[in-house]
Design a protein around this motif. Sequence first.
Motif, PDB file in Angstrom:
ATOM      1  N   GLY A 555       0.556  -7.915  -0.402  1.00 35.57           N
ATOM      2  CA  GLY A 555      -0.579  -8.561  -1.050  1.00 35.57           C
ATOM      3  C   GLY A 555      -1.496  -7.568  -1.733  1.00 35.57           C
ATOM      4  N   GLY A 556      -2.535  -8.092  -2.369  1.00 36.55           N
ATOM      5  CA  GLY A 556      -3.493  -7.248  -3.071  1.00 36.55           C
ATOM      6  C   GLY A 556      -4.660  -6.832  -2.198  1.00 36.55           C
ATOM      7  N   ASP A 557      -4.856  -7.537  -1.085  1.00 41.25           N
ATOM      8  CA  ASP A 557      -6.027  -7.250  -0.263  1.00 41.25           C
ATOM      9  C   ASP A 557      -5.675  -6.416   0.957  1.00 41.25           C
ATOM     10  OD1 ASP A 557      -4.525  -9.159   0.878  1.00 41.25           O
ATOM     11  OD2 ASP A 557      -6.133 -10.603   1.228  1.00 41.25           O
ATOM     12  N   GLU A 558      -4.783  -5.484   0.759  1.00 40.74           N
ATOM     13  CA  GLU A 558      -4.375  -4.582   1.836  1.00 40.74           C
ATOM     14  C   GLU A 558      -3.849  -3.304   1.197  1.00 40.74           C
ATOM     15  OE1 GLU A 558      -0.833  -5.953   3.827  1.00 40.74           O
ATOM     16  OE2 GLU A 558      -0.028  -6.824   1.992  1.00 40.74           O
ATOM     17  N   LEU A 559      -3.581  -2.302   2.044  1.00 43.58           N
ATOM     18  CA  LEU A 559      -2.978  -1.088   1.517  1.00 43.58           C
ATOM     19  C   LEU A 559      -1.578  -1.441   1.014  1.00 43.58           C
ATOM     20  CD1 LEU A 559      -3.270   2.427   2.842  1.00 43.58           C
ATOM     21  CD2 LEU A 559      -1.000   1.609   2.304  1.00 43.58           C
ATOM     22  N   ASN A 560      -1.314  -1.149  -0.240  1.00 46.68           N
ATOM     23  CA  ASN A 560      -0.037  -1.556  -0.824  1.00 46.68           C
ATOM     24  C   ASN A 560       0.414  -0.500  -1.838  1.00 46.68           C
ATOM     25  OD1 ASN A 560       2.094  -2.759  -2.170  1.00 46.68           O
ATOM     26  ND2 ASN A 560       1.183  -4.814  -2.103  1.00 46.68           N
TER      27      ASN A 560
END
Lengths: 647, 263
Positions: A555-560
């Motif tokens: 996802g975009g709301d985590e470390l990626n």
Amino acid sequence: MTATTTTTSTGLLDARSPGGPIETRWERCKFDLKLVNPANKRKFTVIVVGTGLAGASAAASMAELGYEVEAFCYQDSPRRAHSIAAQGGINAAKNYQNDGDSVYRLFYDTVKGGDFRAREANVYRLAEISTAIIDQCVAQGVPFAREYGGTLANRSFGGAQVSRTFYARGQTGQQLLLGAYQALERQVAAGKVKMFPRTEMLDVVVEDGRARGIVVRDLVTGRVRRHAGHAVVLATGGYGNAFFLSTNAKGCNATAIWRAHRRGAMFANPCYTQIHPTCIPVSGDYQSKLTLMSESLRNDGRIWVPRRKGDTRRPGEIPEAERDYYLEARYPSFGNLVPRDVASRNAKQVCDDGRGVGPGGRGVYLDFADAIARLGRRAIEERYGNLFEMYERITGEDPYSAPMRIYPAVHYTMGGLWVDYHLMSTVPGLFVLGEANFSDHGANRLGASALMQGLADGYFVIPYTIGDYLVDHMGEKLSTDTAAFAAAESEVRQRIERLLGVRGKRTVDAFHRELGHLLWEDCGMARNDAGLRRALERIPALRQEFWEDVNVLGGGDELNQALEKAGRVADFFELGELMCRDALHRSESCGGHFREESQTEEGEAKRDDERFSYVAAWEWAGENRAQVLHQEPLTFEYVHPSQRSYK
Amino acid sequence: MSDHAIHLQLHVWRQSGPRASGRFVTYEARDISPEMSFLEMLDVVNERLTAKGEEPIAFDHDCREGICGTCGFVINGVAHGGQKGSTVCQLHMRHFRDGDELTLEPWRARAFPVVRDLMVDRSAFDRIIQAGGFVSVNTGSAPDGNALLVPKVDADVAMDAAQCIGCGACVAQCPNGAAQLFTAAKISHLAQLPQGQPERYQRAQAMVAQIETEAFGSCTNYGECEAVCPKGISIDFIAMLNRDFLKAAVRVEREARVAGGSG
């Protein structure tokens, strides 16, 4: 409009380059710069993106002056920026060796080395400032190499005729960066710099025609945030990673400068890239990066390939008469010490000719057997011990008993955002420092000059020039709650969602490798019209495929990390196209840009000063439209253009 | 190439965030070329995971040439994997044998909370430097570089200490999770040079005080830090730190008295 026609604007770029005697240009410019009252400096916030040599030195120096600074880097600490990997040294016109060096000579060598494609005034200032950099770094405690009497040691580097290079073992970049990093952390402790590590800039906010802030993504939480400043300074390094394989760190990227370009900052000379001749060759298709070995190795190593094509004998079994020491044969006076671009190009030629060695035939020998016989193993160990160790660690081969294999790799980009003499881009309030700008190296950078430029820009140029811009914006209230910020943030979010929404079949790296390979083949060491036109057709097609078939999980709301890479590669696609467009239009050879159609009868690079003595600055013209070319003419009042010759 | 390719079994620590609980997950790493670096092997594993729709393993890395200090995790109990004087990015697969089973864990230290999978938060190191790991000299106020003579041997010893890359292996390997080697490297680098003298004792005191504020343990001379340090930084520097720290206690007290008396 087809992809390969060029629209040229005749509107002149104002470089704000002072005239008059070159020796006093910077002094007069400094005197003319408006000053910000000491008590008023704290009323200004300056955003600095990137904390390598240029960014860290700029952030620290501006904070010392009293400005409020917010600094950003994608690494987990500002101490890790890729400046840290520079091995060789830093040039300065100290003339400590009494061997005839001077500010004028360093200026002269740099303009000539850059193949007459740099602005004289900028280069002179760089040479002038170089001496103060050494003083500053010594005062910070940088452990430069010393002579027994306690004075600073120097060496000759990259074929220079004088010894003007200062060094700290093979880790000069590391020690200079730690010096700047410590100065920066001192200001963090003093509360003058707010540091944002693991944070990536994803857009510049331009309001009323001037830079007013940035939009960033926190790489740990994925939060997208707005930051406002009275000025924005980009010191985000070069774009060598467009090629996928380069000597850059894996995280190095062009997103900050590319986003700024899309917001109005012109991009200058994107085709000027430097290919370094002494790197460890690729060993397989899993290769993730290339490792550079200091070119000082060429002082004692002899470069050769077998005379016969497809010769698979071990190097020791090939008799002397069947070896081709091609640099020594072709360039009797410089031999193995010809400049980087010449050495690289010749290596490619012999490999293209089917005489390369090692996996895939992409390598040439760098042989120390003669030097060991002449000087003894111990002398070689003293000079190059750490490099030999590094080579053995990576390849598993012992360079004392068999020759090293080397091959050229992308190392540095001379092109970058266009800046004037104040280091301001074509967007008012947006300044660009270090490798990220195009300013001082022309079409080719000399060894040990990258560290010099990064620190010159950060310690001694921007602290002066930024005040001249800021003083006119006194009292302006900063707010992130504006339409421009909202629009920029929303674009950033949409792009992230788009990348995450494709869920295609190919990984980001797979696309990046393909783009890199394409650029390497058609916009690498030697370019030609047909190849560049082919690349200009293939890159947009591949880019489209990327947006339809890339697979970014999570996802975009985590470390990626895959998402981070995807955004950077998406920008490399657009930049790669511009590199090819610039290379195509510049139908001359100069510096690191060798156009096959423009060579002498002997096969050497041929410049065309009549048609191309200018900086090519490209202006973004909108999505899927070719950029518009602007020309900044170059005039040479001091160093008169001549054709380089190393015969 | 597949003739020499090796097959490994990896037990990798997976943890989705700082507050999530983690666990080991086993992956097969097939057809690994001995010429790959350890991180390239992980790249290959990640590409295959992604193709299968599984999220890749997060690990920190950047320069991949052993100098930036970004990479680092524990392989079978040893920080950076046990190759002398090397970070994990410089470790190559030719040092492993077909069928090897490897356990990969992040740095285990209270002061370095896990960010995700094999990544940790080492910002405590930056705060130790902020406490005093610098020479207070503003840009522009430096004398000529050669105005200050530094004996070659002092410059060399300073460089031995200064080459620390701040990777954190010393803390990870220390049974106490102590940051003494990292801190000593900076203190010794600056104490060895004339430029570092004016603030020498304050610096030692402030940096040691910062270690104690952070969640590091105490140094009890195990010496494991030196054994795994990719730059081979000697624990002799810890002795130097201790000496300066002791002297500092006396000096700083005296300086305070003098300053108080004259004021």
